[in-house]
Design an enzyme around this catalytic site. Sequence first.
Site, PDB file in Angstrom:
ATOM      1  N   ARG A  39       0.820  -1.214   0.000  1.00 12.95           N
ATOM      2  CA  ARG A  39       0.000   0.000   0.000  1.00 12.95           C
ATOM      3  C   ARG A  39       0.852   1.261   0.000  1.00 12.95           C
ATOM      4  NH1 ARG A  39      -4.975  -2.306   3.780  1.00 12.95           N
ATOM      5  NH2 ARG A  39      -6.092  -3.103   1.958  1.00 12.95           N
ATOM      6  N   LYS A 200     -20.152 -17.681  -1.588  1.00  8.83           N
ATOM      7  CA  LYS A 200     -21.608 -17.594  -1.466  1.00  8.83           C
ATOM      8  C   LYS A 200     -22.246 -16.622  -2.441  1.00  8.83           C
ATOM      9  CE  LYS A 200     -22.101 -18.760   3.389  1.00  8.83           C
ATOM     10  NZ  LYS A 200     -22.538 -18.223   4.681  1.00  8.83           N
ATOM     11  N   GLY A 358     -10.401  -9.742  -2.115  1.00  7.78           N
ATOM     12  CA  GLY A 358      -9.363 -10.220  -1.200  1.00  7.78           C
ATOM     13  C   GLY A 358      -8.820 -11.588  -1.566  1.00  7.78           C
ATOM     14  N   GLY A 381     -13.401  -3.993  -0.535  1.00  8.66           N
ATOM     15  CA  GLY A 381     -14.779  -3.492  -0.474  1.00  8.66           C
ATOM     16  C   GLY A 381     -15.110  -2.505  -1.584  1.00  8.66           C
TER      17      GLY A 381
HETATM   18  P1  ADP Z   1     -13.176 -12.635  -2.770  1.00 10.54           P
HETATM   19  O1  ADP Z   1     -12.550 -12.378  -1.418  1.00 10.54           O
HETATM   20  O2  ADP Z   1     -12.135 -12.662  -3.840  1.00 10.54           O
HETATM   21  O3  ADP Z   1     -14.310 -11.691  -3.084  1.00 10.54           O
HETATM   22  P2  ADP Z   1     -14.878 -14.720  -1.713  1.00 10.54           P
HETATM   23  O4  ADP Z   1     -14.553 -14.256  -0.337  1.00 10.54           O
HETATM   24  O5  ADP Z   1     -16.231 -14.495  -2.220  1.00 10.54           O
HETATM   25  O6  ADP Z   1     -13.793 -14.118  -2.750  1.00 10.54           O
HETATM   26  O7  ADP Z   1     -14.665 -16.282  -1.822  1.00 10.54           O
HETATM   27  C1  ADP Z   1     -13.442 -16.929  -1.572  1.00 10.54           C
HETATM   28  C2  ADP Z   1     -13.655 -18.231  -0.855  1.00 10.54           C
HETATM   29  O8  ADP Z   1     -14.542 -19.090  -1.548  1.00 10.54           O
HETATM   30  C3  ADP Z   1     -12.351 -18.983  -0.732  1.00 10.54           C
HETATM   31  O9  ADP Z   1     -12.002 -19.070   0.624  1.00 10.54           O
HETATM   32  C4  ADP Z   1     -12.650 -20.358  -1.323  1.00 10.54           C
HETATM   33  O10 ADP Z   1     -12.080 -21.412  -0.594  1.00 10.54           O
HETATM   34  C5  ADP Z   1     -14.161 -20.423  -1.262  1.00 10.54           C
HETATM   35  N1  ADP Z   1     -14.699 -21.387  -2.224  1.00 10.54           N
HETATM   36  C6  ADP Z   1     -14.598 -21.366  -3.556  1.00 10.54           C
HETATM   37  N2  ADP Z   1     -15.185 -22.430  -4.123  1.00 10.54           N
HETATM   38  C7  ADP Z   1     -15.700 -23.169  -3.108  1.00 10.54           C
HETATM   39  C8  ADP Z   1     -16.414 -24.405  -3.036  1.00 10.54           C
HETATM   40  N3  ADP Z   1     -16.751 -25.086  -4.139  1.00 10.54           N
HETATM   41  N4  ADP Z   1     -16.776 -24.831  -1.813  1.00 10.54           N
HETATM   42  C9  ADP Z   1     -16.432 -24.149  -0.708  1.00 10.54           C
HETATM   43  N5  ADP Z   1     -15.752 -22.989  -0.704  1.00 10.54           N
HETATM   44  C10 ADP Z   1     -15.379 -22.495  -1.895  1.00 10.54           C
END
Ligand code: ADP
Length: 400
Positions: A39, A200, A358, A381
């Site tokens: 950063r 999710k 993230g 965010g």
């Molecule tokens: P970002 O931080 O990039 O926005 P998210 O926080 O939405 O991404 O999602 C990342 C998480 O999703 C990771 O920890 C990963 O392990 C989990 N993940 C991805 N695919 C699956 C799956 N099929 N089942 C369970 N967890 C998953």
Amino acid sequence: MALFKTLDDLPKDLTGKVALVRVDLNLPMADGMATDLTRVTAVAPTILELADAGAKVLLLAHFGRPKGQRHSTMSLSMVQGDVERVLKREIMFIPEVAGPVAKQAVGILSAGDIGLLENTRFWPGEEKNDPDFARGIAVLGDIYVNDAFSAAHRAHVSTEGLARLLPAYAGRAMQKELEALEKALGEPETPVAAVVGGAKVSTKLDVLQNLVGKVQHLIIGGGMANTFLAARGVDVGKSLCEHDLAATAEAIMDAADDKGCTVHLPYDVVVAKEFVANPPSMRICNVHEVAEDEMILDVGPQAVEALGDVLKTCRTLVWNGPMGAFETQPFDAATVALARTAAALTKEGSLVSVAGGGDTVAALAHAGVAEDFSYISTAGGAFLEWMEGKELPGVAALSA
Ligand code: ADP
Ligand code: MG
């Protein structure tokens, strides 16, 4: 996106001017030490450019969540040494952001000197965007520069209020970020593909709803693909799945249909009975063959191959969310393979690729493609709110 001013719009000689510069110094810490200086490196060009033009530079930033009170453990004095090491210059720490002490300190600085003001969030006025607090800071400076895109989704004094009181400019890091985002979703070259993965659906509903109206290909992976598959009647066993969002998932797919956006869901998947590294029960199967006691942990190799072919037909890619549970081997395979295809297409010059989030940043670094994407946003965010199509107050204030 409305036009914003950059450092190019400032006079070459800024001697006699004081620049209030919003930066992101919210460094990750362990045992009182910063563990990553990315950063600081990101904002260094803006700080040095202003200082070298003769301005007195006053850095404004938040650090942690002190909720309107002084906390010695969240004083920005903790990162003074880190900032000095990156800038290769001495800077003056000023334990206030407004008032006589701050004013006096600015008087002591000479042209080209850099001062670091205290954590803006020590004062309740910061997060309330209190106009009196804003005026107290604004009187210290002649111009305001925002170089912290990561904080631009907040309408706080240091991110928004000051931009309304002083001539406001985007710093170099902010400018780079806004230009990259504009190329990806503002006025992108089509076809555009979006990869949306992660855990999710519920955390990314607004992202999905915004994207179906903007992209030609929506590639859904990660845990959220399970919710879409289930909505289509696929039995996903004990996969992570938000069954209560079936109707929402269907509505998103209908909206995509209406808008000419093709939704891509995996047709083969990597499943296992337990969620550990290299589980003996792991196998690859068609989505219709997932057993009751299995969970989907990654997109399958055939689907990845087909998705790579989709990317080959596209000119622009935005990516948020890993395709599988990439932290656990070998469920990183789909994310790594698709990321490498995107990186190769970017290198060839056929694809503009922008990614953020993230876990996405970590996953792309793990795939070894961090340098090869057109742009990777570390803004978290703010990046997600941009993907949701929201106007970011800190950016809007620069464009006013
Ligand atoms: P970002 O931080 O990039 O926005 P998210 O926080 O939405 O991404 O999602 C990342 C998480 O999703 C990771 O920890 C990963 O392990 C989990 N993940 C991805 N695919 C699956 C799956 N099929 N089942 C369970 N967890 C998953
Ligand atoms: Mg995450």
